[in-house]
Scaffold this motif. Sequence first.
Motif, PDB file in Angstrom:
ATOM      1  N   MET A   1     -44.997 -94.232 -45.076  1.00 53.13           N
ATOM      2  CA  MET A   1     -43.987 -93.307 -44.615  1.00 53.13           C
ATOM      3  C   MET A   1     -43.374 -93.863 -43.328  1.00 53.13           C
ATOM      4  N   LYS A   2     -42.068 -93.784 -43.233  1.00 56.51           N
ATOM      5  CA  LYS A   2     -41.377 -94.239 -42.036  1.00 56.51           C
ATOM      6  C   LYS A   2     -41.363 -93.117 -41.009  1.00 56.51           C
ATOM      7  N   THR A   3     -41.787 -93.459 -39.797  1.00 56.50           N
ATOM      8  CA  THR A   3     -41.822 -92.508 -38.700  1.00 56.50           C
ATOM      9  C   THR A   3     -41.185 -93.156 -37.487  1.00 56.50           C
ATOM     10  N   ASP A   4     -40.245 -92.452 -36.870  1.00 56.39           N
ATOM     11  CA  ASP A   4     -39.602 -92.946 -35.662  1.00 56.39           C
ATOM     12  C   ASP A   4     -40.308 -92.348 -34.448  1.00 56.39           C
ATOM     13  N   LEU A   5     -40.898 -93.221 -33.654  1.00 55.65           N
ATOM     14  CA  LEU A   5     -41.627 -92.802 -32.468  1.00 55.65           C
ATOM     15  C   LEU A   5     -40.965 -93.397 -31.234  1.00 55.65           C
ATOM     16  N   THR A   6     -40.893 -92.628 -30.179  1.00 51.24           N
ATOM     17  CA  THR A   6     -40.457 -93.147 -28.888  1.00 51.24           C
ATOM     18  C   THR A   6     -41.694 -93.201 -28.023  1.00 51.24           C
ATOM     19  N   ALA A  13     -40.057 -97.995 -34.989  1.00 49.74           N
ATOM     20  CA  ALA A  13     -40.015 -97.535 -36.377  1.00 49.74           C
ATOM     21  C   ALA A  13     -41.342 -97.941 -37.002  1.00 49.74           C
ATOM     22  N   LEU A  14     -42.161 -96.959 -37.285  1.00 51.46           N
ATOM     23  CA  LEU A  14     -43.495 -97.203 -37.826  1.00 51.46           C
ATOM     24  C   LEU A  14     -43.476 -96.961 -39.325  1.00 51.46           C
ATOM     25  N   GLU A  15     -43.961 -97.914 -40.071  1.00 49.56           N
ATOM     26  CA  GLU A  15     -44.138 -97.757 -41.512  1.00 49.56           C
ATOM     27  C   GLU A  15     -45.642 -97.763 -41.759  1.00 49.56           C
ATOM     28  N   ALA A  16     -46.202 -96.584 -42.043  1.00 53.52           N
ATOM     29  CA  ALA A  16     -47.648 -96.470 -42.192  1.00 53.52           C
ATOM     30  C   ALA A  16     -47.983 -95.339 -43.149  1.00 53.52           C
ATOM     31  N   ASP A  17     -49.188 -95.399 -43.665  1.00 51.13           N
ATOM     32  CA  ASP A  17     -49.729 -94.347 -44.514  1.00 51.13           C
ATOM     33  C   ASP A  17     -49.693 -93.021 -43.761  1.00 51.13           C
ATOM     34  N   HIS A  66     -45.363 -86.849 -35.427  1.00 51.69           N
ATOM     35  CA  HIS A  66     -44.694 -87.010 -34.139  1.00 51.69           C
ATOM     36  C   HIS A  66     -43.365 -87.739 -34.259  1.00 51.69           C
ATOM     37  N   ASP A  67     -42.766 -87.654 -35.438  1.00 52.87           N
ATOM     38  CA  ASP A  67     -41.449 -88.241 -35.653  1.00 52.87           C
ATOM     39  C   ASP A  67     -40.476 -87.650 -34.632  1.00 52.87           C
ATOM     40  N   GLY A  68     -39.874 -88.497 -33.818  1.00 58.06           N
ATOM     41  CA  GLY A  68     -38.903 -88.056 -32.827  1.00 58.06           C
ATOM     42  C   GLY A  68     -39.488 -87.610 -31.500  1.00 58.06           C
ATOM     43  N   ASP A  69     -40.805 -87.539 -31.392  1.00 57.83           N
ATOM     44  CA  ASP A  69     -41.429 -87.103 -30.145  1.00 57.83           C
ATOM     45  C   ASP A  69     -41.422 -88.220 -29.097  1.00 57.83           C
ATOM     46  N   GLU A  70     -41.507 -87.810 -27.829  1.00 55.82           N
ATOM     47  CA  GLU A  70     -41.644 -88.733 -26.699  1.00 55.82           C
ATOM     48  C   GLU A  70     -43.131 -88.876 -26.405  1.00 55.82           C
TER      49      GLU A  70
END
Length: 173
Positions: A1-6, A13-17, A66-70
């Motif tokens: 799953m793609k997750t955007d983390l700041t 851009a994290l691609e992880a289970d 935490h997609d989009g979280d700081e």
Amino acid sequence: MKTDLTINGKAHALEADTRVTLLDALRNHLGLTGSKKGCDHGQCGACTVLVNGRRINSCLTLACMHDGDEITTIEGLGTPDALSAMQAAFVSHDGFQCGYCTPGQICSATAMLAEVHDGWPSHVTDDITAHAELTDPEIAERMSGNLCRCSAYPNIVDAIREVANNATKEAAE
């Protein structure tokens, strides 16, 4: 799953289970090894990071939540050449021995002072309508989620108190 983390002000851009914890994402996928894996059950606080300014145990939450979280880790609080006030206080008060719990202690203490500043009471706060004084019992209660097996607690409390006192002095000036 793609997750955007700041993380520490930088987009990742994290691609992880979907089962990957935030702690494992930080350490194993992004190479940010400051946060430590202690108990992996949320009982020791070695993995404490800040998410949107609030402290959490990163071993107990999934990265995809935490997609989009700081997110701020120990690496984002300061640098070796420009330590944060809390990092510098831990060094000057020798608030560590083996150092394993130190990143989580510093992240937690940083957020704890923000909570006090914002008027959050703790279990031991005498008057929940007044600003809490950072007595030893108050600091101990607020930091109770962070364990130090080396027992550097007196020095940790001294470091926290120094930063709190300096912040109070600066606010008064």
